[in-house]
Each structure stands twice: as structure tokens, then as C-alpha cells.
Scaffold this motif. Structure first.
Motif, mmCIF file in Angstrom:
data_model
loop_
_atom_site.group_PDB
_atom_site.id
_atom_site.type_symbol
_atom_site.label_atom_id
_atom_site.label_comp_id
_atom_site.label_asym_id
_atom_site.label_seq_id
_atom_site.Cartn_x
_atom_site.Cartn_y
_atom_site.Cartn_z
ATOM 1 N N UNK A 47 -3.674 -4.863 0.607
ATOM 2 C CA UNK A 47 -2.549 -4.131 0.020
ATOM 3 C C UNK A 47 -2.455 -2.732 0.627
ATOM 4 N N UNK A 48 -2.577 -2.671 1.953
ATOM 5 C CA UNK A 48 -2.417 -1.399 2.641
ATOM 6 C C UNK A 48 -0.950 -0.985 2.636
ATOM 7 N N UNK A 49 -0.710 0.279 2.888
ATOM 8 C CA UNK A 49 0.638 0.807 3.051
ATOM 9 C C UNK A 49 0.703 1.531 4.386
ATOM 10 N N UNK A 50 1.907 1.832 4.844
ATOM 11 C CA UNK A 50 2.042 2.592 6.079
ATOM 12 C C UNK A 50 1.282 3.906 5.963
ATOM 13 N N UNK A 51 0.631 4.323 7.028
ATOM 14 C CA UNK A 51 -0.118 5.576 6.978
ATOM 15 C C UNK A 51 0.857 6.714 6.687
#
Length: 296
Positions: free
Chosen positions: A192-196
Motif C-alpha cells: 500500500x505504498x503511495x507516490x513519493x
């Protein structure tokens, strides 16, 4: 990259802060005791990446060098299943989920499923290195110690963590597991990463993003105890004697307490996972460092 001036820096947590942490969640204080004693060290000026390394950045490295990650060579990687850690065939930095192509579908998300050698090899190729543990902490909390990059109080809107996804505070394992099972049922092992940089309100005093949440990050430092003469939990003494590496920052499935600027995690160098990435640092030329000290 962002230039960080030389300074005398407080590293580790104040004793009173650990008392607060112990009273606010389900883990005993001994779980955080390796953050003490807080101590002051002198760091020369350096540069550090504003963001974690992304999938597109790592893909460029792979295209140029032909690097094959440890997980790709194994043919499987570690993921968190419905109830606990398990392995899954075909998972790697490029395919963090069987139906995901990280480069095409998530080019600006932080790269994951890389071990310490993978991260170090990228850094060398880029003409950089991994930051030391002390450099990482200084860049996260700034000249004055603070528990989160943005300040003294937790705010779930400022970091990609389990509480952001759950939409409620998480202070114990039962609440976390209830959130996770619902999350896994919908998304499976997909990180569940998001854009940096999506959580710009969570920036550090130096303007670095994602120093809390999104992904935890490899450092260059062996995991060592701050005071070898102090008695910590026996597990800390064990890992300090067996070549573990310090990881910092906490990730998308972390509690708030695991994303603090002085929280320490010890990982085997060959470990990789869906919530572990890295950013790079490098030394500043002496002339530039001197000018920076005058400006600051």
C-alpha cells in the motif's frame, strides 16, 4: 538531493519520551529501550535524497547494469499474508503483486523487495551511498530532536501508515489485525505504498519527504547498541552481535510508534520485504560544506 549542514546532533530518544510510548500502546518499554541513551554526536555536512528511490529510478539502474535482485534470483519473496508472514512465488521489486508491474503501474512509488546488497549496489552505481543511521535520523528530525519529522504530535494525515488506511487510531495488535485482514481481503499482498512526496505535510525540517511511513529504509550502519554496558532486552544483544543492519522510518503497514525519527529496527542484510526501501546520500566536497556552514 538536499544538503544537510554539519552539526552536533542529538541521536536517540529521551527517557521521558519512551515512558510516554510505553504507556500509549501494547508493547513494553523494553521494545524501545535500544533508542537510549540519547547522545550527541558530531556529523559533517552531507547530501541526502529528498525522496526514497522509486520504481522508475531502480528500473533505469537495472536497464543500464542488468542487475538481478536477490528476490528475483530466489524466485520468491516475503509478503504478509492474511495472518502472518509467508513467501510467495514470483514476487520481486518489479512484481510486488502477481498482477502489478511496478515500473508501468507505479513508476513513482518507492521501490521495495530489495535486500541490503541490492540497495548498496544501486547507490554505488548512482555515485552515492546509503546514509548512516545517524545521518538518517538527523535528516529526519532536524537540528532539534523531535519524535516525528513534522513535530512533537502524531498526525495520521501526514504519513502513509496503517492508521492512514484504517481511518482510525491503532494502539494495539488486535485493532491492527482487524484492519489488516480487511485490507488484505481487498488488495492481497500488493504494497500500500503511495507516490513519493504525496504526504508533503509530513516533510522534515530540511524538506525531506517520507521520512515517516510509506517505506522503512535501509541505512549503511550495522545495528549496534548505544551503550554496550547497559542491559537491554536479550534479543537486542543477540542481533547486535550477528551482523544486522539498522533500518529506519517505518512503512505503510506500521503503527505510529514505528515511524518515529529515533525508532530502530534491526534486519539481516539478506532481508527484503513489501514495506522496505531506501534513499541515498553522499559526502559533500569540503569547499561546499564550508560554504553551507557559513550560509546556515
Amino acid at each position: 538531493m538536499i544538503a544537510i549542514p554539519a552539526a552536533q546532533v542529538a541521536v536517540g530518544s529521551p527517557e521521558s519520551h519512551l515512558d510516554t510510548v510505553a504507556a500509549a500502546q501494547h508493547y513494553p518499554r523494553t521494545w524501545f529501550e535500544d533508542e537510549t541513551p540519547q547522545h550527541t554526536i558530531t556529523l559533517p555536512a552531507f547530501e541526502i535524497d529528498r525522496t526514497p528511490v522509486t520504481n522508475s529510478m531502480f528500473a533505469e539502474f537495472v536497464t543500464m547494469t542488468g542487475h538481478v535482485s536477490a528476490a528475483e534470483r530466489r524466485g520468491y519473496a516475503l509478503v504478509y499474508g492474511p495472518d502472518y508472514w509467508t513467501t510467495m512465488d514470483g514476487i520481486s521489486w518489479r512484481h510486488p503483486h502477481p498482477d502489478l508491474d511496478a515500473v508501468t503501474d507505479r513508476p513513482h512509488h518507492p521501490v521495495v523487495h530489495l535486500d541490503h546488497t541490492d540497495a548498496t549496489t544501486y547507490a554505488i552505481w548512482a555515485g552515492k551511498r546509503l546514509p548512516s543511521e545517524a545521518e538518517w535520523e538527523y535528516a529526519a528530525h532536524g537540528p532539534q530532536w523531535r519524535p516525528w519529522p513534522w513535530g512533537p504530535s502524531w498526525d495520521s494525515a501526514r504519513a502513509n501508515t496503517a492508521e492512514h488506511w484504517a481511518g482510525q487510531p491503532i494502539h494495539d495488535l488486535a485493532t491492527w489485525k482487524a484492519w489488516w485482514r480487511t485490507h488484505y481481503a481487498e488488495h492481497g499482498p500488493a504494497p500500500a505504498t503511495t507516490e513519493v512526496g504525496a504526504f508533503t505535510d509530513g516533510s522534515s525540517p530540511f524538506g525531506l519527504v517520507d521520512m515517516a511511513g510509506n517505506v522503512s529504509e535501509w541505512t549503511a550502519s550495522a545495528y549496534l547498541l548505544y551503550d554496550r554496558h547497559r542491559r537491554y532486552d536479550p534479543s537486542y544483544h543477540a542481533v547486535a552481535d550477528h551482523g544486522h543492519i539498522t533500518v529506519r522510518g517505518g512503512g505503510w503497514k506500521s503503527f505510529r510508534w514505528q515511524t518515529r525519527t529515533s525508532e530502530r529496527i534491526a534486519c539481516s542484510p539478506d532481508y527484503s520485504g513489501p514495506d522496505l526501501g531506501f534513499r541515498c546520500a553522499r559526502d559533500l566536497p569540503e569547499t561546499t560544506a564550508n560554504v553551507l556552514s557559513l550560509i546556515r
